[in-house]
Design a protein around this motif. Structure first.
Motif, PDB file in Angstrom:
ATOM      1  N   LEU A   1       0.837  -1.194   0.000  1.00 29.83           N
ATOM      2  CA  LEU A   1       0.000   0.000   0.000  1.00 29.83           C
ATOM      3  C   LEU A   1       0.874   1.246   0.000  1.00 29.83           C
ATOM      4  CD1 LEU A   1      -2.621  -1.067   2.697  1.00 29.83           C
ATOM      5  CD2 LEU A   1      -2.913  -1.115   0.220  1.00 29.83           C
TER       6      LEU A   1
ATOM      7  N   THR B   1      -1.531   5.766   2.749  1.00 25.30           N
ATOM      8  CA  THR B   1      -2.641   4.880   3.098  1.00 25.30           C
ATOM      9  C   THR B   1      -2.326   4.108   4.366  1.00 25.30           C
ATOM     10  OG1 THR B   1      -3.342   4.655   0.790  1.00 25.30           O
ATOM     11  CG2 THR B   1      -4.035   2.935   2.308  1.00 25.30           C
TER      12      THR B   1
ATOM     13  N   ARG C   1      -4.432   4.049   7.915  1.00 27.97           N
ATOM     14  CA  ARG C   1      -4.895   2.796   8.516  1.00 27.97           C
ATOM     15  C   ARG C   1      -4.342   2.610   9.932  1.00 27.97           C
ATOM     16  NH1 ARG C   1      -6.303  -1.598   5.137  1.00 27.97           N
ATOM     17  NH2 ARG C   1      -4.973  -2.946   6.420  1.00 27.97           N
TER      18      ARG C   1
ATOM     19  N   SER D   1      -8.351   7.487   1.103  1.00 29.70           N
ATOM     20  CA  SER D   1      -7.877   6.317   1.851  1.00 29.70           C
ATOM     21  C   SER D   1      -8.774   6.044   3.044  1.00 29.70           C
ATOM     22  CB  SER D   1      -6.427   6.528   2.307  1.00 29.70           C
ATOM     23  OG  SER D   1      -5.550   6.573   1.204  1.00 29.70           O
TER      24      SER D   1
ATOM     25  N   TRP E   1     -11.917   4.330   1.633  1.00 27.40           N
ATOM     26  CA  TRP E   1     -11.771   2.951   1.177  1.00 27.40           C
ATOM     27  C   TRP E   1     -11.346   1.978   2.276  1.00 27.40           C
ATOM     28  CZ3 TRP E   1     -13.050   0.598  -3.315  1.00 27.40           C
ATOM     29  CH2 TRP E   1     -13.453   1.429  -4.371  1.00 27.40           C
ATOM     30  N   HIS E   2     -10.664   2.461   3.294  1.00 25.30           N
ATOM     31  CA  HIS E   2     -10.107   1.538   4.287  1.00 25.30           C
ATOM     32  C   HIS E   2     -10.759   1.639   5.659  1.00 25.30           C
ATOM     33  CE1 HIS E   2      -6.775   0.203   1.690  1.00 25.30           C
ATOM     34  NE2 HIS E   2      -6.868   1.419   1.194  1.00 25.30           N
TER      35      HIS E   2
ATOM     36  N   ALA F   1      -8.958   1.591  -3.781  1.00 21.33           N
ATOM     37  CA  ALA F   1      -8.444   0.222  -3.747  1.00 21.33           C
ATOM     38  C   ALA F   1      -8.909  -0.585  -4.952  1.00 21.33           C
ATOM     39  CB  ALA F   1      -8.882  -0.467  -2.456  1.00 21.33           C
TER      40      ALA F   1
ATOM     41  N   VAL G   1     -10.681  -2.526   7.164  1.00 18.16           N
ATOM     42  CA  VAL G   1     -10.580  -3.365   5.969  1.00 18.16           C
ATOM     43  C   VAL G   1      -9.159  -3.913   5.875  1.00 18.16           C
ATOM     44  CG1 VAL G   1     -10.718  -3.448   3.463  1.00 18.16           C
ATOM     45  CG2 VAL G   1     -12.378  -2.099   4.750  1.00 18.16           C
TER      46      VAL G   1
ATOM     47  N   ASP H   1      -8.151  -6.272   3.518  1.00 18.84           N
ATOM     48  CA  ASP H   1      -7.805  -6.377   2.102  1.00 18.84           C
ATOM     49  C   ASP H   1      -9.095  -6.513   1.313  1.00 18.84           C
ATOM     50  OD1 ASP H   1      -6.277  -6.558  -0.170  1.00 18.84           O
ATOM     51  OD2 ASP H   1      -5.648  -8.632   0.127  1.00 18.84           O
ATOM     52  N   TYR H   2      -8.978  -6.300   0.014  1.00 20.06           N
ATOM     53  CA  TYR H   2     -10.075  -6.565  -0.918  1.00 20.06           C
ATOM     54  C   TYR H   2      -9.678  -7.784  -1.741  1.00 20.06           C
ATOM     55  CZ  TYR H   2     -12.202  -2.046   0.180  1.00 20.06           C
ATOM     56  OH  TYR H   2     -12.799  -0.986   0.820  1.00 20.06           O
TER      57      TYR H   2
ATOM     58  N   ASP I   1      -2.482  -5.798   6.249  1.00 18.45           N
ATOM     59  CA  ASP I   1      -3.182  -5.607   4.978  1.00 18.45           C
ATOM     60  C   ASP I   1      -3.354  -6.898   4.182  1.00 18.45           C
ATOM     61  OD1 ASP I   1      -0.543  -5.961   4.330  1.00 18.45           O
ATOM     62  OD2 ASP I   1      -0.365  -4.183   3.086  1.00 18.45           O
TER      63      ASP I   1
END
Length: 615
Positions: free
Chosen positions: A28, A32, A36, A258, A261-262, A368, A385, A387-388, A424
């Motif tokens: 990442l 980001t 996180r 960020s 998304w996270h 992401a 989050v 990971d995706y 992550d």
């Protein structure tokens, strides 16, 4: 403040170079990771009582007085801190700082020296400021203070931060301030120094923070946000951040994205926990953070997450939602819950975060997922989050899907141990051979299996039931049961299966996919009609609608939707509108039928096909 370099102890210790290696090579972007890790540390430090954690990241161009205070009152003798870049940063014409703040948290409490025992077992200050990689043992947390703080130094081009915290220690409010930097190992006066530096009040060889009014005065002089009343929390100033080639305003938009998304699970209201309040600012101006429910494709993840949180209460409100338990048989346990939901593709919001998709040399985007969404957000108890995880992509543009897997609280420790320092990903190989490693391995395998079963494109032929009706959701690859008319759309209904009569024809799905016709988007579907025995000709009834979720459709959703061409056994046939019929040749052999449907870019097509014998 006084400069206090860390001497290498006689028994050895971690040098500055090793400190930087703790994070490894994060995949990442550092900004980001900063979002996180610092947000998770703030969440782990939240106070009891139900008040929401207030977390902020503000970029700021320091004014002359703030820079002067940093040079002359905090980072005194900065030029002597080798390998830090501090002297250069503090003397530059312009100095940017990133201020990270939290409130309604307990601050950094406990002793201020690492060798002092605390009767209550609280060591937040020494774990964050002095120790490296000290485990956070409170349970169901994001990770370790030691690893989370490393990224603050990594992001700083000067490798330096200032920490300002108010906490309750020994029953009294106490404010603390210390400055820290990571440089390179050096020797002076016959002694070796590790390369770690503090600006603090010397107590023997140990650095202790400025406290009370002195700490608050210094904090105010360098632009730190103050504390109101008996408020507790922490401020961190990252000196001269490396913005990765972005302009400052782009970097702050990147940080806001960020967060989006996270941290989106923390931004959502829950029945028992208030959402985290997050604010991003640049030079006093708020950088908007969208609600996840309003930002495609995060709205799909938000729906899936809400379904896991509330279960059957919301399942009927989310078209196409599927919730399933992920289980391990040996040991027999519930690993977690997986929820997936289909989506119609929506245009993405353009964000100037420094990324240019036409230029590979520009900084990476904050999003992401930049293309079609076919991912599962992996969560455990802290609900950051992780990971995706990619699943099978939809076979045609126009639809996508999103999912959430949340590990069961009882398995949180296993999944936490499978995370690298940046938290992550889940890597079972990080665990020793044990039931925990098996649970993580099986959990990931069963998630992938569930995704394949639901979303993978199926090329094998499948035929309809006794009603001789086949539905093809071309994006989702589903062959569904018969439809009944209801409200604006058409929805699946339960069917009692009966043996297929000898005279009933069958409709077999072969293929569907996108094509272009005269410069317009369209869908091509190919089916095989198997005539029933003893019948004469076969008639195929065709209707189309805009697919919603693989189980329902609505023709009104897409004004461009229309049948525009058909071929029966390779020969063109007339068909138009939203419904029609095709008379097939007299034959006992299967007949291939092709259908072409014009559509819009953001919808997909649901085919309703019914074959009947003509005696």
């Amino acid at each position: 403040m006084q400069w206090i370099p860390e001497p290498k102890p006689p028994t050895g210790g971690l040098a500055a170079e090793g400190f930087y290696k703790l994070l490894g090579r994060p995949r990442l972007d550092p900004l980001t990771v900063l979002v996180r890790e610092t947000a998770q540390n703030s969440w782990d430090a939240r106070l009891d009582g139900g008040r929401p954690v207030d977390f902020g990241i503000e970029g700021w161009i320091l004014d002359d007085s703030e820079r002067s205070a940093l040079r002359n009152q905090v980072f005194v003798n900065a030029a002597r801190a080798r390998g830090t870049g501090l002297a250069q940063a503090l003397s530059a014409p312009e100095l940017v700082g990133i201020y990270i703040t939290d409130r309604h948290t307990k601050g950094l409490s406990g002793p201020v020296q690492a060798d002092q025992a605390d009767p209550e077992g609280v060591y937040d200050w020494v774990d964050f400021v002095l120790n490296v990689g000290e485990a956070n043992t409170q349970g169901h947390t994001g990770g370790t203070y030691g690893f989370g703080k490393t990224i603050s130094y990594v992001v700083s081009s000067a490798n330096a931060v200032v920490v300002h915290s108010r906490t309750v220690y020994k029953g009294q409010l106490q404010t603390r301030l210390i400055a820290c930097a990571i440089g390179e190992k050096f020797s002076a006066g016959g002694k070796v120094f590790t390369g770690r530096h503090w600006w603090a009040i010397p107590q023997g060889d140990a650095p202790v923070p400025a406290t009370g009014e002195d700490a608050d005065r210094l904090a105010e002089a360098i632009g730190m946000p103050g504390f109101e009343g008996d408020e507790t929390g922490t401020n961190i100033l990252v000196i001269a951040p490396d913005l990765g080639g972005r302009r400052p305003e782009q970097a702050m938009r990147f940080i806001a994205e960020s967060v989006t998304w996270h941290l989106w699970p923390k931004l959502m209201a829950k029945a028992t926990t208030p959402p985290m309040i997050v604010e991003v600012m640049w030079n006093g101006q708020v950088v908007p953070i969208p609600r996840p429910e309003e930002r495609p494709p995060l709205h799909g993840f938000a729906q899936a997450f809400r379904a896991i949180q509330e279960g059957a209460k919301v399942s009927q409100d989310i078209p196409g939602l599927k919730i399933e338990g992920i289980r391990c048989q040996r040991p027999k346990t519930l690993v977690g819950t997986l929820a997936t939901v289909p989506l119609i593709h929506r245009d993405r919001v353009a964000v100037d975060d420094g990324h240019d998709p036409e230029d590979a040399e520009t900084p990476r985007p904050a999003a992401a997922i930049t293309g079609v969404c076919h991912h599962v957000a992996l969560l455990r108890t802290p609900e950051l989050v992780v990971d995706y995880l990619q699943g099978p992509p939809p076979p045609e543009g126009g639809t996508e899907w999103a999912g959430v897997f949340r590990a069961h609280d009882d398995q949180d420790g296993h999944f936490a141990a499978a995370e690298p320092p940046t938290h992550d990903s889940w890597n079972p190989e990080l665990l020793p051979k044990s039931s925990g490693r098996t649970i993580v391995n099986v959990g990931l395998r069963e998630i992938r299996t569930a995704l394949e079963n639901r979303w993978a494109q199926r090329n094998n032929s499948r035929h309809a039931d006794a009603t001789s009706t086949a539905l093809i959701a071309d994006e989702l690859g589903h062959l569904l049961g018969p439809l009944e008319g209801r409200a604006r759309g058409r929805h699946r209904k339960d069917v009692r299966r009966t043996p297929t009569g000898p005279a009933k024809p069958k409709v077999d799905f072969i293929h569907s996919g996108p094509i272009e016709v005269d410069g317009e988007l369209a869908t091509l579907a190919r089916v095989s009609v198997v005539p029933g025995k003893l019948s004469g000709a076969t008639r195929l009834h065709v209707a189309v609608a805009a697919a919603l979720d693989g189980t329902s459709g609505d023709a009104d959703l897409d004004p461009r939707l229309a049948l525009i061409a058909a071929r029966v056994g390779g020969q063109p046939e007339e068909i138009s509108g939203l419904a029609g019929r095709l008379d097939l040749v007299w034959s006992s052999a299967p007949v291939e039928v092709e259908l072409v449907v014009r559509r819009s870019a953001d919808t997909t097509v649901l085919f309703d096909l019914e074959a009947e014998p003509v005696l």
